[in-house]
Design a protein around this motif. Structure first.
Motif, PDB file in Angstrom:
ATOM      1  N   LEU A  88       0.781  -1.309   0.186  1.00 18.84           N
ATOM      2  CA  LEU A  88      -0.002  -0.078   0.230  1.00 18.84           C
ATOM      3  C   LEU A  88       0.864   1.330  -0.086  1.00 18.84           C
ATOM      4  O   LEU A  88       0.609   2.102  -0.782  1.00 18.84           O
ATOM      5  CB  LEU A  88      -0.942  -0.011   1.167  1.00 18.84           C
ATOM      6  CG  LEU A  88      -2.281  -0.769   1.224  1.00 18.84           C
ATOM      7  CD1 LEU A  88      -3.048  -0.689   2.412  1.00 18.84           C
ATOM      8  CD2 LEU A  88      -3.182  -0.341   0.045  1.00 18.84           C
ATOM      9  N   LEU A  89       1.670   1.390   0.895  1.00 21.76           N
ATOM     10  CA  LEU A  89       2.319   2.689   1.014  1.00 21.76           C
ATOM     11  C   LEU A  89       3.918   2.834   0.623  1.00 21.76           C
ATOM     12  O   LEU A  89       4.179   4.253   0.350  1.00 21.76           O
ATOM     13  CB  LEU A  89       2.335   3.069   2.623  1.00 21.76           C
ATOM     14  CG  LEU A  89       0.925   2.907   3.372  1.00 21.76           C
ATOM     15  CD1 LEU A  89       1.246   3.315   4.971  1.00 21.76           C
ATOM     16  CD2 LEU A  89       0.123   4.154   2.700  1.00 21.76           C
ATOM     17  N   GLY A  90       4.403   1.818   0.602  1.00 21.61           N
ATOM     18  CA  GLY A  90       5.916   2.026   0.175  1.00 21.61           C
ATOM     19  C   GLY A  90       6.601   2.007   1.612  1.00 21.61           C
ATOM     20  O   GLY A  90       6.124   2.709   2.598  1.00 21.61           O
ATOM     21  N   ALA A  91       7.890   1.590   1.646  1.00 20.21           N
ATOM     22  CA  ALA A  91       8.665   1.572   2.774  1.00 20.21           C
ATOM     23  C   ALA A  91       8.964   2.925   3.312  1.00 20.21           C
ATOM     24  O   ALA A  91       8.725   3.173   4.458  1.00 20.21           O
ATOM     25  CB  ALA A  91      10.015   0.821   2.622  1.00 20.21           C
ATOM     26  N   ARG A  92       9.386   3.662   2.447  1.00 23.94           N
ATOM     27  CA  ARG A  92       9.565   5.315   2.767  1.00 23.94           C
ATOM     28  C   ARG A  92       8.308   5.773   3.414  1.00 23.94           C
ATOM     29  O   ARG A  92       8.744   6.383   4.884  1.00 23.94           O
ATOM     30  CB  ARG A  92      10.220   6.370   1.729  1.00 23.94           C
ATOM     31  CG  ARG A  92      10.744   7.620   2.209  1.00 23.94           C
ATOM     32  CD  ARG A  92      10.489   8.470   1.123  1.00 23.94           C
ATOM     33  NE  ARG A  92       9.376   8.712   0.442  1.00 23.94           N
ATOM     34  CZ  ARG A  92       8.567   9.458   1.219  1.00 23.94           C
ATOM     35  NH1 ARG A  92       8.627  10.203   2.301  1.00 23.94           N
ATOM     36  NH2 ARG A  92       7.297   9.880   0.394  1.00 23.94           N
ATOM     37  N   ARG A  93       7.171   5.777   3.087  1.00 30.82           N
ATOM     38  CA  ARG A  93       6.187   6.454   3.633  1.00 30.82           C
ATOM     39  C   ARG A  93       5.654   5.699   5.024  1.00 30.82           C
ATOM     40  O   ARG A  93       5.036   6.405   5.908  1.00 30.82           O
ATOM     41  CB  ARG A  93       4.832   6.674   2.688  1.00 30.82           C
ATOM     42  CG  ARG A  93       3.962   7.528   3.092  1.00 30.82           C
ATOM     43  CD  ARG A  93       2.563   7.511   2.049  1.00 30.82           C
ATOM     44  NE  ARG A  93       3.232   7.508   0.670  1.00 30.82           N
ATOM     45  CZ  ARG A  93       2.588   7.517  -0.168  1.00 30.82           C
ATOM     46  NH1 ARG A  93       1.207   6.993  -0.318  1.00 30.82           N
ATOM     47  NH2 ARG A  93       3.156   7.646  -1.543  1.00 30.82           N
ATOM     48  N   THR A  94       5.799   4.415   5.083  1.00 30.78           N
ATOM     49  CA  THR A  94       5.541   3.639   6.269  1.00 30.78           C
ATOM     50  C   THR A  94       6.352   4.009   7.359  1.00 30.78           C
ATOM     51  O   THR A  94       5.758   4.128   8.537  1.00 30.78           O
ATOM     52  CB  THR A  94       5.442   1.994   5.907  1.00 30.78           C
ATOM     53  OG1 THR A  94       4.808   1.860   4.678  1.00 30.78           O
ATOM     54  CG2 THR A  94       5.001   1.304   7.085  1.00 30.78           C
ATOM     55  N   VAL A  95       7.499   4.133   7.269  1.00 26.47           N
ATOM     56  CA  VAL A  95       8.553   4.511   8.272  1.00 26.47           C
ATOM     57  C   VAL A  95       8.061   5.988   8.653  1.00 26.47           C
ATOM     58  O   VAL A  95       7.920   6.200   9.952  1.00 26.47           O
ATOM     59  CB  VAL A  95       9.814   4.441   7.795  1.00 26.47           C
ATOM     60  CG1 VAL A  95      10.720   5.545   8.647  1.00 26.47           C
ATOM     61  CG2 VAL A  95      10.520   3.343   7.370  1.00 26.47           C
ATOM     62  N   LEU A  96       7.693   6.926   7.922  1.00 33.82           N
ATOM     63  CA  LEU A  96       7.176   8.300   8.252  1.00 33.82           C
ATOM     64  C   LEU A  96       6.206   8.196   9.254  1.00 33.82           C
ATOM     65  O   LEU A  96       6.072   8.918  10.161  1.00 33.82           O
ATOM     66  CB  LEU A  96       7.004   9.130   7.125  1.00 33.82           C
ATOM     67  CG  LEU A  96       6.428  10.485   7.168  1.00 33.82           C
ATOM     68  CD1 LEU A  96       7.636  11.094   7.677  1.00 33.82           C
ATOM     69  CD2 LEU A  96       6.012  11.142   6.067  1.00 33.82           C
ATOM     70  N   VAL A  97       5.189   7.615   8.837  1.00 36.61           N
ATOM     71  CA  VAL A  97       3.856   7.321   9.516  1.00 36.61           C
ATOM     72  C   VAL A  97       4.366   6.565  11.114  1.00 36.61           C
ATOM     73  O   VAL A  97       3.798   7.072  12.192  1.00 36.61           O
ATOM     74  CB  VAL A  97       2.823   6.498   8.961  1.00 36.61           C
ATOM     75  CG1 VAL A  97       1.660   5.965   9.823  1.00 36.61           C
ATOM     76  CG2 VAL A  97       2.204   7.370   7.833  1.00 36.61           C
ATOM     77  N   GLY A  98       5.029   5.571  10.816  1.00 38.37           N
ATOM     78  CA  GLY A  98       5.500   4.773  12.026  1.00 38.37           C
ATOM     79  C   GLY A  98       6.061   5.754  13.030  1.00 38.37           C
ATOM     80  O   GLY A  98       5.991   5.715  14.256  1.00 38.37           O
ATOM     81  N   ALA A  99       7.157   6.607  12.514  1.00 39.25           N
ATOM     82  CA  ALA A  99       7.704   7.563  13.524  1.00 39.25           C
ATOM     83  C   ALA A  99       6.903   8.438  14.086  1.00 39.25           C
ATOM     84  O   ALA A  99       7.050   8.823  15.342  1.00 39.25           O
ATOM     85  CB  ALA A  99       8.975   8.200  12.800  1.00 39.25           C
ATOM     86  N   SER A 100       5.930   8.936  13.397  1.00 43.69           N
ATOM     87  CA  SER A 100       4.885  10.082  13.986  1.00 43.69           C
ATOM     88  C   SER A 100       4.131   9.302  15.168  1.00 43.69           C
ATOM     89  O   SER A 100       3.837   9.829  16.340  1.00 43.69           O
ATOM     90  CB  SER A 100       4.048  10.384  12.826  1.00 43.69           C
ATOM     91  OG  SER A 100       4.827  11.060  11.845  1.00 43.69           O
ATOM     92  N   VAL A 101       3.569   8.075  14.968  1.00 41.23           N
ATOM     93  CA  VAL A 101       2.843   7.007  16.019  1.00 41.23           C
ATOM     94  C   VAL A 101       3.800   6.839  17.092  1.00 41.23           C
ATOM     95  O   VAL A 101       3.083   7.071  18.420  1.00 41.23           O
ATOM     96  CB  VAL A 101       2.284   5.987  15.237  1.00 41.23           C
ATOM     97  CG1 VAL A 101       1.461   5.168  16.310  1.00 41.23           C
ATOM     98  CG2 VAL A 101       1.171   6.293  14.123  1.00 41.23           C
ATOM     99  N   ILE A 102       4.938   6.722  16.848  1.00 39.59           N
ATOM    100  CA  ILE A 102       5.576   6.328  18.199  1.00 39.59           C
ATOM    101  C   ILE A 102       5.962   7.795  19.042  1.00 39.59           C
ATOM    102  O   ILE A 102       5.678   7.464  20.167  1.00 39.59           O
ATOM    103  CB  ILE A 102       7.152   5.842  17.565  1.00 39.59           C
ATOM    104  CG1 ILE A 102       7.019   4.520  16.992  1.00 39.59           C
ATOM    105  CG2 ILE A 102       8.152   5.918  18.831  1.00 39.59           C
ATOM    106  CD1 ILE A 102       8.402   3.963  16.484  1.00 39.59           C
ATOM    107  N   MET A 103       6.194   8.817  18.488  1.00 37.04           N
ATOM    108  CA  MET A 103       6.198  10.035  19.186  1.00 37.04           C
ATOM    109  C   MET A 103       4.963  10.055  19.944  1.00 37.04           C
ATOM    110  O   MET A 103       5.194  10.664  21.093  1.00 37.04           O
ATOM    111  CB  MET A 103       6.641  10.995  18.311  1.00 37.04           C
ATOM    112  CG  MET A 103       6.694  12.422  19.069  1.00 37.04           C
ATOM    113  SD  MET A 103       7.433  13.970  17.743  1.00 37.04           S
ATOM    114  CE  MET A 103       5.972  14.067  17.155  1.00 37.04           C
ATOM    115  N   GLY A 104       3.755   9.953  19.472  1.00 35.84           N
ATOM    116  CA  GLY A 104       2.465  10.026  20.098  1.00 35.84           C
ATOM    117  C   GLY A 104       2.533   9.160  21.247  1.00 35.84           C
ATOM    118  O   GLY A 104       1.884   9.478  22.146  1.00 35.84           O
TER     119      GLY A 104
END
Length: 501
Positions: A88-104
């Motif tokens: 669905l997202l590609g590795a680069r975008r998935t990492v971006l979403v993941g980092a944001s969720v971790i910070m939350g």
């Protein structure tokens, strides 16, 4: 760069002789590990601390079970993260979403407003880490798509040094901030660390040269619609079932942890069965997967022992270790930091050693050596626990010795496991198989969280010795099948790699 070795074009900026994109991934992973290991170094202490000191007041066996399930969930969800990146997202975008969720998640844990925010924070960190971890490792592999195994192994070892630099800083800073019961200040520091990693990743996007921009096997519109429908229904059923369990009055933290442990064991079995039956996996890829199953099982046993650092070894440091060093009482979480410091020092040496040796030190041999060595570390731990059973606090040198031995074991097994996963992954499931590598950690951690319950019926020296014997036996068994596994993995004898100039 020595002649005959692939590398970046002449004149191109490099990072320790490797692609510049490795610096971006190195920095992002470093800050993510700062937040993860920093928080992990105080988690069990926070869960067991009485409410009067700002903690959760859980029994030790429950707290260790929660710790095991939390760490396992981080790695279990890596399979989901790999699938989303592949489809669905590609590795680069998935990492971006993941980092944001971790910070939350870390921000939620930093809220001094009760246990609900703590559980929410742990869930968010697990979800975000599942999105980030497999795809960070896969992006490293993409930088070496057209290069040889030894150079890719060397790159992964340098990347692994970033992991441990972040862990070292996190374990130094977060437990120190926690001193005196300032738990939420410590959790807030983990959130700030993840923010730094997020900024590093966004700013360094161009250095990745398009790696991971698009999914390798994007779903068709019809498949995407079906996925969203099934995922939404599945989440609704899971939430409904959990709510009914809670209403029944039988839901406890211990039972929930046990259920998740069973799920963690079932998921890799089901997923490997799926991979072996998939028409998208070629016959050659299937042979590599057969070898990978054995590496997976060995890794699960390795992490069962190794990741006791944040549970049984942390509690041993708190209760049974003399933490006075030159007149200064150090936080219990600092003791394990010798592992991170040793890896920072030793990783470049191991990277060069593996680069020179080429395939003479094969992946299965690295796994066998790593398992035997990590088992020996718990033989030492068994002796230390025996000394402490007399009611005296032992020297900190016992734990430092255990961590140093485990560091050497880790440098043999973990970078080799990442590299082998990248190499053996079927093309249609590349990022997902990186998630499977983290399933081995999930399996080891979840089982490790449950095995700690044995300490209520057996002495601690026996507990450590049983785990030690399991790891050594697994290593010796793998040693017997090194040649067969090399054939399945298509590893061949090559001349040693010349040293870099």
């Amino acid at each position: 760069m020595a002649s005959g070795q692939p590398g970046p074009p002449a004149g191109e900026r490099t990072f320790f002789g490797h692609p510049r994109g490795l610096a971006t991934l190195f920095g992002t992973e470093m800050w993510e590990r700062f937040s993860y290991y920093g928080m992990r170094a105080v988690l069990v202490l926070f869960l067991t601390a009485p409410a009067t000191r700002g903690g959760m007041g859980l029994p030790e066996t429950t707290a260790v079970g929660v710790y095991g399930v939390y760490v396992a969930s981080v790695y279990l969800l890596a399979l989901v993260g790999g699938w989303l990146a592949d489809r669905l997202l590609g590795a680069r975008r998935t990492v971006l979403v993941g980092a944001s969720v971790i910070m939350g998640g870390h921000l939620s844990m930093a809220m001094p407003m009760g246990g609900g925010f703590v559980w929410l924070g742990l869930v968010l960190i697990a979800l975000g880490s599942g999105l980030l971890k497999p795809n960070m490792a896969a992006l490293v592999g993409e930088l070496y798509r057209h290069e040889d195994d030894a150079r890719r192994d060397s790159g992964y070892t340098i990347f692994y040094m970033g992991v441990n630099l972040g862990a070292f800083l996190g374990i130094m800073i977060v437990p120190w901030l926690q001193t005196g019961g300032r738990w939420h200040l410590a959790f807030g520091a983990a959130a700030v660390g993840m923010l730094f990693g997020l900024v590093q990743y966004i700013r360094g996007r161009a250095t990745l040269c398009g790696a991971g921009e698009e999914p390798d096997h994007r779903l068709t519109p019809a498949e995407e619609h079906r996925f969203k429908l099934v995922a939404g229904l599945g989440l609704a059923v899971a939430a409904g079932g959990l709510a009914l369990w809670a209403v029944s009055g039988t839901l406890t933290v211990d039972r929930f942890a046990l259920v998740l442990t069973v799920v963690t064991a079932v998921v890799p079995i089901a997923y490997f069965a799926f991979l072996f039956s998939s028409h998208e996996v070629t016959a050659e890829e299937r042979r590599g997967l057969f070898a990978y199953v054995w590496l997976f099982l060995g890794a699960a046993i390795f992490w069962l022992v190794y990741d006791q650092a944040g549970s049984s070894l942390l509690l041993f440091a708190k209760k049974d270790t003399d933490l006075d060093v030159f007149g200064f009482t150090i936080p219990p979480g600092w003791v394990g930091n010798i592992n991170s410091l040793a890896i920072i020092v030793l990783a470049p040496l191991f990277a060069e050693m593996f680069l020179r040796a080429g395939t003479r030190i094969s992946t299965p041999l690295k796994f066998a050596i790593g398992l035997v060595i990590v088992g020996l570390s718990f033989v030492v731990m068994s002796v230390a626990a025996g000394v402490a059973s007399d009611g005296v606090k032992v020297s900190i040198m016992w734990l430092l010795s255990v961590y140093l031995i485990q560091t050497i074991a880790e440098l043999f097994l973990s970078p080799a496991g990442l590299s082998a996963t990248n190499k053996l992954a079927p093309r249609a499931f590349e990022n997902q198989l990186m998630g499977v590598w983290y399933l081995a950690m999930a399996l080891g951690d979840s089982v490790g969280g449950q095995t700690y319950r044995l300490t209520t019926v057996v002495p601690m020296p026996v507990y450590y010795l049983v785990l030690a014997l399991a790891a050594v036996a697994a290593g010796l068994l793998m040693l017997l099948f090194v040649r067969r596994l090399r054939v399945l993995m298509a590893e061949h004898h090559l001349p040693p790699v010349p040293a870099s100039s």
